[in-house]
Each structure stands twice: as C-alpha cells, then as structure tokens.
Design a protein around this motif. Structure first.
Motif, PDB file in Angstrom:
ATOM      1  N   ILE A  14       9.795 -21.089  -0.875  1.00  0.00           N
ATOM      2  CA  ILE A  14       8.873 -20.636  -1.728  1.00  0.00           C
ATOM      3  C   ILE A  14       8.530 -19.200  -2.072  1.00  0.00           C
ATOM      4  O   ILE A  14       8.744 -18.311  -1.252  1.00  0.00           O
ATOM      5  CB  ILE A  14       7.323 -21.005  -0.947  1.00  0.00           C
ATOM      6  N   GLN A  15       8.607 -18.903  -3.387  1.00  0.00           N
ATOM      7  CA  GLN A  15       8.456 -17.454  -3.715  1.00  0.00           C
ATOM      8  C   GLN A  15       7.314 -17.230  -4.838  1.00  0.00           C
ATOM      9  O   GLN A  15       6.866 -18.306  -5.490  1.00  0.00           O
ATOM     10  CB  GLN A  15       9.935 -17.368  -4.654  1.00  0.00           C
ATOM     11  N   ALA A  16       6.754 -16.176  -4.693  1.00  0.00           N
ATOM     12  CA  ALA A  16       5.599 -15.773  -5.509  1.00  0.00           C
ATOM     13  C   ALA A  16       5.552 -13.967  -5.564  1.00  0.00           C
ATOM     14  O   ALA A  16       6.131 -13.235  -4.906  1.00  0.00           O
ATOM     15  CB  ALA A  16       4.162 -16.174  -4.797  1.00  0.00           C
ATOM     16  N   GLU A  17       4.815 -13.691  -6.688  1.00  0.00           N
ATOM     17  CA  GLU A  17       4.702 -12.395  -6.807  1.00  0.00           C
ATOM     18  C   GLU A  17       3.460 -12.098  -6.736  1.00  0.00           C
ATOM     19  O   GLU A  17       2.276 -12.821  -7.202  1.00  0.00           O
ATOM     20  CB  GLU A  17       5.024 -12.124  -8.458  1.00  0.00           C
ATOM     21  N   GLY A  18       3.193 -10.923  -5.676  1.00  0.00           N
ATOM     22  CA  GLY A  18       1.882 -10.633  -5.463  1.00  0.00           C
ATOM     23  C   GLY A  18       1.844  -9.726  -4.321  1.00  0.00           C
ATOM     24  O   GLY A  18       2.919  -9.294  -3.858  1.00  0.00           O
ATOM     25  N   ILE A  19       0.638  -9.321  -3.624  1.00  0.00           N
ATOM     26  CA  ILE A  19       0.655  -8.645  -2.420  1.00  0.00           C
ATOM     27  C   ILE A  19       0.953  -9.190  -1.163  1.00  0.00           C
ATOM     28  O   ILE A  19       1.535  -8.804  -0.414  1.00  0.00           O
ATOM     29  CB  ILE A  19      -0.695  -7.831  -2.389  1.00  0.00           C
ATOM     30  N   ARG A  20       0.351 -10.465  -1.240  1.00  0.00           N
ATOM     31  CA  ARG A  20       0.361 -11.172   0.269  1.00  0.00           C
ATOM     32  C   ARG A  20       0.570 -12.706  -0.013  1.00  0.00           C
ATOM     33  O   ARG A  20      -0.519 -13.186  -0.939  1.00  0.00           O
ATOM     34  CB  ARG A  20      -0.834 -10.958   1.062  1.00  0.00           C
ATOM     35  N   LEU A  21       1.428 -13.182   0.687  1.00  0.00           N
ATOM     36  CA  LEU A  21       1.489 -14.890   0.493  1.00  0.00           C
ATOM     37  C   LEU A  21       1.203 -15.359   2.006  1.00  0.00           C
ATOM     38  O   LEU A  21       1.986 -14.996   2.967  1.00  0.00           O
ATOM     39  CB  LEU A  21       2.867 -15.240   0.217  1.00  0.00           C
ATOM     40  N   ALA A  22       0.202 -16.270   1.949  1.00  0.00           N
ATOM     41  CA  ALA A  22      -0.068 -16.897   3.399  1.00  0.00           C
ATOM     42  C   ALA A  22       0.159 -18.228   3.646  1.00  0.00           C
ATOM     43  O   ALA A  22      -0.061 -18.727   2.564  1.00  0.00           O
ATOM     44  CB  ALA A  22      -1.672 -16.507   3.723  1.00  0.00           C
ATOM     45  N   ARG A  23       0.892 -18.696   4.484  1.00  0.00           N
ATOM     46  CA  ARG A  23       1.122 -19.875   4.873  1.00  0.00           C
ATOM     47  C   ARG A  23       0.131 -20.612   5.993  1.00  0.00           C
ATOM     48  O   ARG A  23       0.096 -19.905   7.059  1.00  0.00           O
ATOM     49  CB  ARG A  23       2.557 -19.900   5.419  1.00  0.00           C
ATOM     50  N   HIS A  24      -0.419 -21.604   5.570  1.00  0.00           N
ATOM     51  CA  HIS A  24      -1.592 -21.865   6.674  1.00  0.00           C
ATOM     52  C   HIS A  24      -0.746 -23.516   6.939  1.00  0.00           C
ATOM     53  O   HIS A  24      -0.710 -24.229   6.036  1.00  0.00           O
ATOM     54  CB  HIS A  24      -2.753 -22.081   6.134  1.00  0.00           C
ATOM     55  N   VAL A  25      -0.650 -23.607   8.316  1.00  0.00           N
ATOM     56  CA  VAL A  25      -0.203 -24.509   8.810  1.00  0.00           C
ATOM     57  C   VAL A  25      -0.943 -25.425   9.539  1.00  0.00           C
ATOM     58  O   VAL A  25      -1.692 -24.968  10.542  1.00  0.00           O
ATOM     59  CB  VAL A  25       1.147 -24.605   9.610  1.00  0.00           C
ATOM     60  N   GLU A  26      -1.434 -26.479   9.269  1.00  0.00           N
ATOM     61  CA  GLU A  26      -2.372 -27.649   9.974  1.00  0.00           C
ATOM     62  C   GLU A  26      -1.455 -28.751  10.791  1.00  0.00           C
ATOM     63  O   GLU A  26      -0.832 -29.381  10.316  1.00  0.00           O
ATOM     64  CB  GLU A  26      -3.521 -28.358   9.276  1.00  0.00           C
ATOM     65  N   MET A  27      -1.900 -28.974  11.985  1.00  0.00           N
ATOM     66  CA  MET A  27      -1.229 -30.427  12.618  1.00  0.00           C
ATOM     67  C   MET A  27      -2.476 -31.434  12.764  1.00  0.00           C
ATOM     68  O   MET A  27      -3.459 -31.108  13.415  1.00  0.00           O
ATOM     69  CB  MET A  27      -0.839 -29.764  14.090  1.00  0.00           C
ATOM     70  N   PHE A  28      -1.712 -32.516  12.805  1.00  0.00           N
ATOM     71  CA  PHE A  28      -2.527 -33.601  13.118  1.00  0.00           C
ATOM     72  C   PHE A  28      -2.595 -33.906  14.500  1.00  0.00           C
ATOM     73  O   PHE A  28      -1.689 -34.143  15.103  1.00  0.00           O
ATOM     74  CB  PHE A  28      -1.976 -34.842  12.487  1.00  0.00           C
ATOM     75  N   GLN A  29      -3.590 -33.594  15.190  1.00  0.00           N
ATOM     76  CA  GLN A  29      -3.708 -33.562  16.742  1.00  0.00           C
ATOM     77  C   GLN A  29      -5.189 -34.288  17.318  1.00  0.00           C
ATOM     78  O   GLN A  29      -6.067 -34.349  16.692  1.00  0.00           O
ATOM     79  CB  GLN A  29      -3.233 -32.160  17.343  1.00  0.00           C
ATOM     80  N   TRP A  30      -4.965 -34.254  18.662  1.00  0.00           N
ATOM     81  CA  TRP A  30      -6.014 -34.835  19.328  1.00  0.00           C
ATOM     82  C   TRP A  30      -7.038 -33.887  19.561  1.00  0.00           C
ATOM     83  O   TRP A  30      -6.713 -32.401  19.828  1.00  0.00           O
ATOM     84  CB  TRP A  30      -5.713 -35.331  20.702  1.00  0.00           C
TER      85      TRP A  30
END
Length: 202
Positions: free
Chosen positions: A57-73
């Motif tokens: 993934i590439q983007a132009e800006g100040i900050r790129l945030a990757r948010h990861v959610e897991m399916f879990q108990w």
C-alpha cells in the motif's frame, strides 16, 4: 495550520506564545517576520511516499495508519444477587463467551473458562507510518512538528489494487476486499478465530 518557529530558537511557554503569534498569508520567508512565531496555513509537501510493505500500500500524506482487527473470543461477566435457601443472599457471577472483531489481542489465558476459548497471536499488528519531514512553503517541518498533526480520514483500498495486495500478502491466508477493508480469511462470510481485517487511515 502551523506555528513555525525559527530553527534553533527556544520556545516560550504556551501562554506567552499565544500573544506573540504573527499571522501570515503565505508560507514564505520574509525579512519582516524573521525570528517571529508565525501562524501559517497551506498544503504540506511530503518528503517521501508512505508505504506499508505488508500489502504494497502506498499513499501521499503525513501519516498512514494500519488498523488490524482480529476475530477472537471475548469474555463477558454478569453478576446478580439472589436469596439462598434458608435465608441470606449470595452473588452469582456468570461468564459468557462470544466472538468479535477487536483491535489488539484479548488475552484468553485470563478468562475464567479458557478451555475452548483460546485466542491466537495476531499474524499482523497495527502500525503507523509517518514521513520523516515535509515542507510548507519555505518552511521545513520536522518530526517533532509532524507528530503534533491530528486528524485522519478513512483510506479505503480500491478493487483495482487487489491484485497487488494479493501479490504482497505475507499472511499465508487468502485476502479479499469488503468496503475498502482487506479481509484475511478462508471464508470471509463466516470468519474463524484468528482471521484479520486490515483498514487504513490517512
């Protein structure tokens, strides 16, 4: 919106700074504003392209945030007070378990009933990618300034990028897209514990 300090000059306390700000229309150096605290608005030109190599993934800006959610108990606790046979009261606590999408791993070893409710370690974590510096007109914005920049918008992944995402995919699990979010699952419509959703903000 930026407050730009001359390079190398000590910052005054906030209360003193408020009355010392000079508003300028353009982000250009001028003799009349030398050594003063300036209030400037304008677009930031980044020094580099933001990249998340995990999915290309590439983007132009100040900050790129990757948010990861897991399916879990997840564990839910509920208590109620009831009358005992023979008189008196007792509090009964009940623990129930269900599966949810959550960012970060819930430590299932702390569950009251951990058997059959184990959460694996996530195969990928949330991460923030930020440029080292950028320019606002004639002003160089260093990391300490960029760290104070707030605000972010959703950055949906386009279907046209899916092939590149699949090629870069490091998870060993098929990936697909759902409303601009990457889903890592053998069966996206019926997720299993350990499956991931990866969303971006820019």
């Amino acid at each position: 919106v930026w407050a730009a300090w001359p390079r190398g000059e000590a910052r005054a306390p906030p209360a003193q700074r408020a009355g010392a700000v000079v508003v300028v229309a353009t982000a250009h150096l001028a003799p009349a504003t030398a050594g003063k605290l300036l209030h400037v608005t304008g677009p930031v030109v980044p020094s580099q392209v933001l990249t998340d190599d995990a999915f290309g993934i590439q983007a132009e800006g100040i900050r790129l945030a990757r948010h990861v959610e897991m399916f879990q108990w997840v564990e839910e606790e509920s208590s109620k007070t009831q009358t005992k046979l023979g008189g008196g009261e007792e509090t009964v606590t009940t623990y129930t378990y269900k599966k949810e999408w959550k960012e970060g791993r819930v430590d299932s070893s702390e569950f009251k009933q951990p058997d059959n409710h184990q959460n694996p370690q996530a195969a990928l974590d949330s991460q923030v990618f930020q440029i080292d510096d950028g320019k606002l007109g004639d002003f160089v914005l260093t990391k300490s300034v960029l760290d104070d920049v707030g605000g972010a918008n959703a950055y949906p992944i386009k279907s046209a990028d899916l092939d590149a995402v699949k090629a870069a995919n490091p998870l060993g699990v098929p990936v697909s897209l759902a409303d601009g979010v990457i889903v890592a699952s053998q069966q996206p419509a019926s997720p299993s514990v350990g499956d991931l959703k990866i969303a971006y903000q820019l």
